[in-house]
Enzyme design. Structure first.
Site, PDB file in Angstrom:
ATOM      1  N   HIS A  72       0.840  -1.199   0.000  1.00 31.61           N
ATOM      2  CA  HIS A  72       0.000   0.000   0.000  1.00 31.61           C
ATOM      3  C   HIS A  72       0.874   1.247   0.000  1.00 31.61           C
ATOM      4  CE1 HIS A  72      -4.247  -1.457   1.298  1.00 31.61           C
ATOM      5  NE2 HIS A  72      -3.707  -2.233   0.377  1.00 31.61           N
ATOM      6  N   TYR A 201      -9.096   6.038   7.228  1.00 29.11           N
ATOM      7  CA  TYR A 201      -9.209   6.451   8.630  1.00 29.11           C
ATOM      8  C   TYR A 201     -10.198   7.616   8.661  1.00 29.11           C
ATOM      9  CZ  TYR A 201      -5.026   3.737   9.884  1.00 29.11           C
ATOM     10  OH  TYR A 201      -4.129   2.725  10.100  1.00 29.11           O
ATOM     11  N   PRO A 293      -4.208   0.907  18.672  1.00 27.32           N
ATOM     12  CA  PRO A 293      -3.945   0.409  17.321  1.00 27.32           C
ATOM     13  C   PRO A 293      -4.078   1.439  16.198  1.00 27.32           C
ATOM     14  CG  PRO A 293      -6.022  -0.473  18.159  1.00 27.32           C
ATOM     15  CD  PRO A 293      -5.386   0.275  19.282  1.00 27.32           C
ATOM     16  N   LYS A 297       1.145   0.316  14.999  1.00 19.56           N
ATOM     17  CA  LYS A 297       2.556   0.270  15.398  1.00 19.56           C
ATOM     18  C   LYS A 297       2.961  -0.944  16.246  1.00 19.56           C
ATOM     19  CE  LYS A 297       4.424   3.735  13.505  1.00 19.56           C
ATOM     20  NZ  LYS A 297       3.981   3.135  12.241  1.00 19.56           N
ATOM     21  N   TYR A 385       3.868   6.818   9.921  1.00 16.32           N
ATOM     22  CA  TYR A 385       3.091   5.623   9.557  1.00 16.32           C
ATOM     23  C   TYR A 385       3.971   4.555   8.926  1.00 16.32           C
ATOM     24  CZ  TYR A 385      -1.170   3.053   8.482  1.00 16.32           C
ATOM     25  OH  TYR A 385      -2.171   2.101   8.460  1.00 16.32           O
TER      26      TYR A 385
HETATM   27  P1  RFL Z   1       1.569 -11.127  21.687  1.00 10.30           P
HETATM   28  O1  RFL Z   1       1.202 -11.239  20.267  1.00 10.30           O
HETATM   29  O2  RFL Z   1       0.542 -10.751  22.676  1.00 10.30           O
HETATM   30  O3  RFL Z   1       2.205 -12.518  22.091  1.00 10.30           O
HETATM   31  C1  RFL Z   1       2.469 -12.874  23.439  1.00 10.30           C
HETATM   32  C2  RFL Z   1       2.430 -14.369  23.533  1.00 10.30           C
HETATM   33  O4  RFL Z   1       2.815 -14.771  24.835  1.00 10.30           O
HETATM   34  C3  RFL Z   1       1.950 -15.800  25.268  1.00 10.30           C
HETATM   35  N1  RFL Z   1       2.004 -15.835  26.741  1.00 10.30           N
HETATM   36  C4  RFL Z   1       2.666 -16.786  27.446  1.00 10.30           C
HETATM   37  N2  RFL Z   1       3.360 -17.862  27.054  1.00 10.30           N
HETATM   38  C5  RFL Z   1       3.896 -18.650  28.023  1.00 10.30           C
HETATM   39  N3  RFL Z   1       3.754 -18.401  29.364  1.00 10.30           N
HETATM   40  C6  RFL Z   1       3.061 -17.311  29.780  1.00 10.30           C
HETATM   41  N4  RFL Z   1       2.924 -17.083  31.094  1.00 10.30           N
HETATM   42  C7  RFL Z   1       2.475 -16.447  28.808  1.00 10.30           C
HETATM   43  N5  RFL Z   1       1.724 -15.317  28.876  1.00 10.30           N
HETATM   44  C8  RFL Z   1       1.449 -14.957  27.616  1.00 10.30           C
HETATM   45  C9  RFL Z   1       0.609 -15.431  24.674  1.00 10.30           C
HETATM   46  O5  RFL Z   1      -0.275 -16.531  24.588  1.00 10.30           O
HETATM   47  C10 RFL Z   1       1.023 -14.910  23.310  1.00 10.30           C
HETATM   48  O6  RFL Z   1       1.055 -15.930  22.334  1.00 10.30           O
HETATM   49  O7  RFL Z   1       2.795 -10.106  21.893  1.00 10.30           O
HETATM   50  P2  RFL Z   1       4.003  -9.706  20.912  1.00 10.30           P
HETATM   51  O8  RFL Z   1       4.671 -10.935  20.348  1.00 10.30           O
HETATM   52  O9  RFL Z   1       4.791  -8.722  21.665  1.00 10.30           O
HETATM   53  O10 RFL Z   1       3.309  -9.030  19.657  1.00 10.30           O
HETATM   54  C11 RFL Z   1       2.660  -7.796  19.789  1.00 10.30           C
HETATM   55  C12 RFL Z   1       1.490  -7.704  18.797  1.00 10.30           C
HETATM   56  O11 RFL Z   1       0.679  -8.844  18.938  1.00 10.30           O
HETATM   57  C13 RFL Z   1       0.645  -6.440  19.014  1.00 10.30           C
HETATM   58  O12 RFL Z   1       1.468  -5.350  19.314  1.00 10.30           O
HETATM   59  C14 RFL Z   1      -0.183  -6.079  17.766  1.00 10.30           C
HETATM   60  O13 RFL Z   1      -1.151  -7.056  17.509  1.00 10.30           O
HETATM   61  C15 RFL Z   1      -0.867  -4.730  17.942  1.00 10.30           C
HETATM   62  N6  RFL Z   1      -1.762  -4.391  16.809  1.00 10.30           N
HETATM   63  C16 RFL Z   1      -1.246  -3.886  15.640  1.00 10.30           C
HETATM   64  N7  RFL Z   1       0.084  -3.773  15.486  1.00 10.30           N
HETATM   65  C17 RFL Z   1       0.590  -3.346  14.278  1.00 10.30           C
HETATM   66  O14 RFL Z   1       1.821  -3.239  14.161  1.00 10.30           O
HETATM   67  N8  RFL Z   1      -0.211  -3.025  13.204  1.00 10.30           N
HETATM   68  C18 RFL Z   1      -1.555  -3.115  13.279  1.00 10.30           C
HETATM   69  O15 RFL Z   1      -2.225  -2.876  12.283  1.00 10.30           O
HETATM   70  C19 RFL Z   1      -2.132  -3.529  14.544  1.00 10.30           C
HETATM   71  N9  RFL Z   1      -3.456  -3.650  14.680  1.00 10.30           N
HETATM   72  C20 RFL Z   1      -3.143  -4.560  16.927  1.00 10.30           C
HETATM   73  C21 RFL Z   1      -3.972  -4.166  15.837  1.00 10.30           C
HETATM   74  C22 RFL Z   1      -3.712  -5.109  18.048  1.00 10.30           C
HETATM   75  C23 RFL Z   1      -5.070  -5.271  18.113  1.00 10.30           C
HETATM   76  N10 RFL Z   1      -5.590  -5.862  19.274  1.00 10.30           N
HETATM   77  C24 RFL Z   1      -6.481  -6.928  19.269  1.00 10.30           C
HETATM   78  C25 RFL Z   1      -4.917  -5.586  20.523  1.00 10.30           C
HETATM   79  C26 RFL Z   1      -5.340  -4.303  15.892  1.00 10.30           C
HETATM   80  C27 RFL Z   1      -5.901  -4.822  17.045  1.00 10.30           C
HETATM   81  C28 RFL Z   1      -7.391  -4.890  17.069  1.00 10.30           C
HETATM   82  C1  PHB Z   2      -6.019  -3.960  10.714  1.00 12.02           C
HETATM   83  O1  PHB Z   2      -6.099  -4.202   9.495  1.00 12.02           O
HETATM   84  O2  PHB Z   2      -6.347  -4.793  11.569  1.00 12.02           O
HETATM   85  C2  PHB Z   2      -5.545  -2.633  11.151  1.00 12.02           C
HETATM   86  C3  PHB Z   2      -5.072  -1.725  10.220  1.00 12.02           C
HETATM   87  C4  PHB Z   2      -4.639  -0.476  10.633  1.00 12.02           C
HETATM   88  C5  PHB Z   2      -4.689  -0.136  11.975  1.00 12.02           C
HETATM   89  C6  PHB Z   2      -5.148  -1.050  12.902  1.00 12.02           C
HETATM   90  C7  PHB Z   2      -5.582  -2.300  12.493  1.00 12.02           C
HETATM   91  O3  PHB Z   2      -4.286   1.103  12.358  1.00 12.02           O
END
Ligand code: RFL
Ligand code: PHB
Length: 392
Positions: A72, A201, A293, A297, A385
């Site tokens: 993108h 957005y 989110p 990032k 971004y």
């Molecule tokens: P995670 O992915 O939470 O993984 C942590 C893992 O640790 C496990 N765990 C354990 N394992 C063993 N023993 C324990 N005691 C444990 N406790 C926990 C868990 O089961 C899990 O598997 O952390 P990590 O690896 O630091 O990754 C971070 C990302 O997942 C997170 O920052 C992103 O998903 C945030 N996020 C977004 N980030 C982006 O860069 N671009 C995006 O577009 C974006 N969109 C989003 C998002 C997060 C969202 N939610 C649901 C919070 C959109 C949403 C809706």
């Molecule tokens: C997504 O596709 O899940 C998504 C994209 C952009 C954001 C957050 C989530 O800022």
């Protein structure tokens, strides 16, 4: 059990760290509390920064991303029933982002692990990190009903925002910074082609809306809802009607509807834990910091942390010097705070705060209008971004 680097958590941070260490010839063991299907299906991030794409390719985990990911070159901002496109390559000297879901990044990294046979234990829950300030830190964990101990040279907490690793840092030595927002995101997945070819957005008096996608046939959309909302309280029709209202423009743009296959609510929070190191325990990814989110990032910050840490561990092995390990926390935090600032700015520019005054509403629109009129303001957004450089 004994290993060089004990990694807690098989999210993007833990999985990529294990891969980078494997490529550098450093052994590790990953402990993950959930099962493989859960980790591979948890719906989360969708946007990879240019730097994250480069890292995944260099790590040998980019083949499917390059085939199936969608490059993108911009995003659209919507406000006052108008639209404005921010052109990333034109503003940043050629940078762009990739739409490739976190679920797919995790699947690819897990598949690589399975091939190499590097130990990755699912349903292995870390219970505590012990001896972080000794030269033999340990992780106590439970796997298949039995307790065991993983002895390590280093332990890395990649266990997300509710993990156990951070608890091994005494309160007196760490400091937490937090901001909780009074709204959440209601997110849906729908079997319908995205209504626009780039992310949208939207700022609206009724609240924020985001149009994103997972593939040419699957849409991902979000609505700002009050904190504490139950996803079940919204019918499919109510969700589409509300998305329609918030995304509506004066030029006749229309939103395509389709069957909703998943619904969930995500609270919005900013948090940083300093420092990201305690003795031989290192924190990476969501275990150390959370961003709302809106800036896309979170995953990208996690990638930056583990790249920095893998380099530092390799440097230590190759030269005997712990200088990069000593610098790990400060190096990461500088970039983390830039992402915190960017995510906060995006969030507060686009969401309707329940306590907002009409004056503040107008200021939000003025901030968006400024981006549409000034190349400098648009460049600031585009640089943020597409991502802050790792060694900034
Ligand atoms: P995670 O992915 O939470 O993984 C942590 C893992 O640790 C496990 N765990 C354990 N394992 C063993 N023993 C324990 N005691 C444990 N406790 C926990 C868990 O089961 C899990 O598997 O952390 P990590 O690896 O630091 O990754 C971070 C990302 O997942 C997170 O920052 C992103 O998903 C945030 N996020 C977004 N980030 C982006 O860069 N671009 C995006 O577009 C974006 N969109 C989003 C998002 C997060 C969202 N939610 C649901 C919070 C959109 C949403 C809706
Ligand atoms: C997504 O596709 O899940 C998504 C994209 C952009 C954001 C957050 C989530 O800022």
């Amino acid at each position: 059990m004994r290993t060089t680097v004990g990694i807690i958590g098989a999210g993007p941070a833990g999985l990529l760290l294990a891969r980078l260490l494997h490529n550098a010839g450093i052994d590790s063991v990953v402990l993950e509390s959930r099962d493989r299907a859960y980790v591979e299906q948890r719906q989360r991030a969708g946007i990879l920064e240019q730097g994250t794409v480069d890292v995944l390719r260099a790590a040998g985990a980019g083949a499917r991303m390059d085939r199936e990911g969608l490059r993108h070159d911009g995003v659209e901002l919507r406000f006052d029933r108008r639209r404005h496109r921010v052109d990333f390559p034109a503003l940043t000297g050629g940078r762009s982002v990739m739409v490739y879901a976190q679920t797919e990044v995790c699947k690819d990294l897990i598949a690589l692990h399975a091939e190499d046979g590097a130990p990755l234990l699912f349903e292995a829950e870390a219970l505590a990190v012990e001896g972080a300030t000794t030269d033999r830190p340990r992780v106590r964990f439970r796997h298949q009903g039995t307790e065991d101990v993983l002895e390590c040279d280093y332990v890395v907490g990649c266990d997300g925002s509710w993990g156990v690793a951070r608890k091994a840092v005494p309160d007196s030595l760490g400091r937490g910074f937090e901001r909780v927002y009074p709204y959440s995101w209601l997110g849906i997945l729908a079997d319908v082609a995205p209504s626009h070819d780039e992310l949208v957005y939207a700022r609206h008096d009724r609240g924020f809306a985001l149009l994103s996608m997972r593939s040419p046939s699957v849409s991902r959309l979000y609505l700002q809802v009050p904190a504490g909302t139950d996803a079940g309280a919204w019918s499919d029709e109510e969700i589409w009607d509300e998305l329609d209202r918030r995304l509506e423009t004066d030029d006749g743009w229309t939103l395509r509807r389709g069957p909703i296959t998943q619904k969930s609510v995500t609270p919005m929070r900013s948090a940083v834990h300093e420092p990201m190191r305690h003795g031989r325990l290192f924190l990476a990814g969501d275990a150390a910091h959370i961003v709302p989110p809106t800036g896309a990032k979170g995953l990208n910050l996690a990638v930056g942390d583990v790249v920095t840490l893998a380099r530092a561990l390799t440097h230590r092995r190759d030269t005997g010097s712990g200088a990069l390990l000593d610098a790990y926390s400060a190096t990461c935090l500088r970039r983390v705070w830039q992402a915190e600032r960017f995510s906060y700015d995006m969030t507060t520019m686009l969401h309707r705060d329940p306590g907002a005054t009409p004056f503040e509403d107008r200021l939000q629109v003025a901030r968006l209008d400024r981006i549409s009129q000034s190349r400098a303001a648009a460049t600031d957004l585009a640089e943020g971004y597409t991502g802050f450089p790792l060694d900034a």
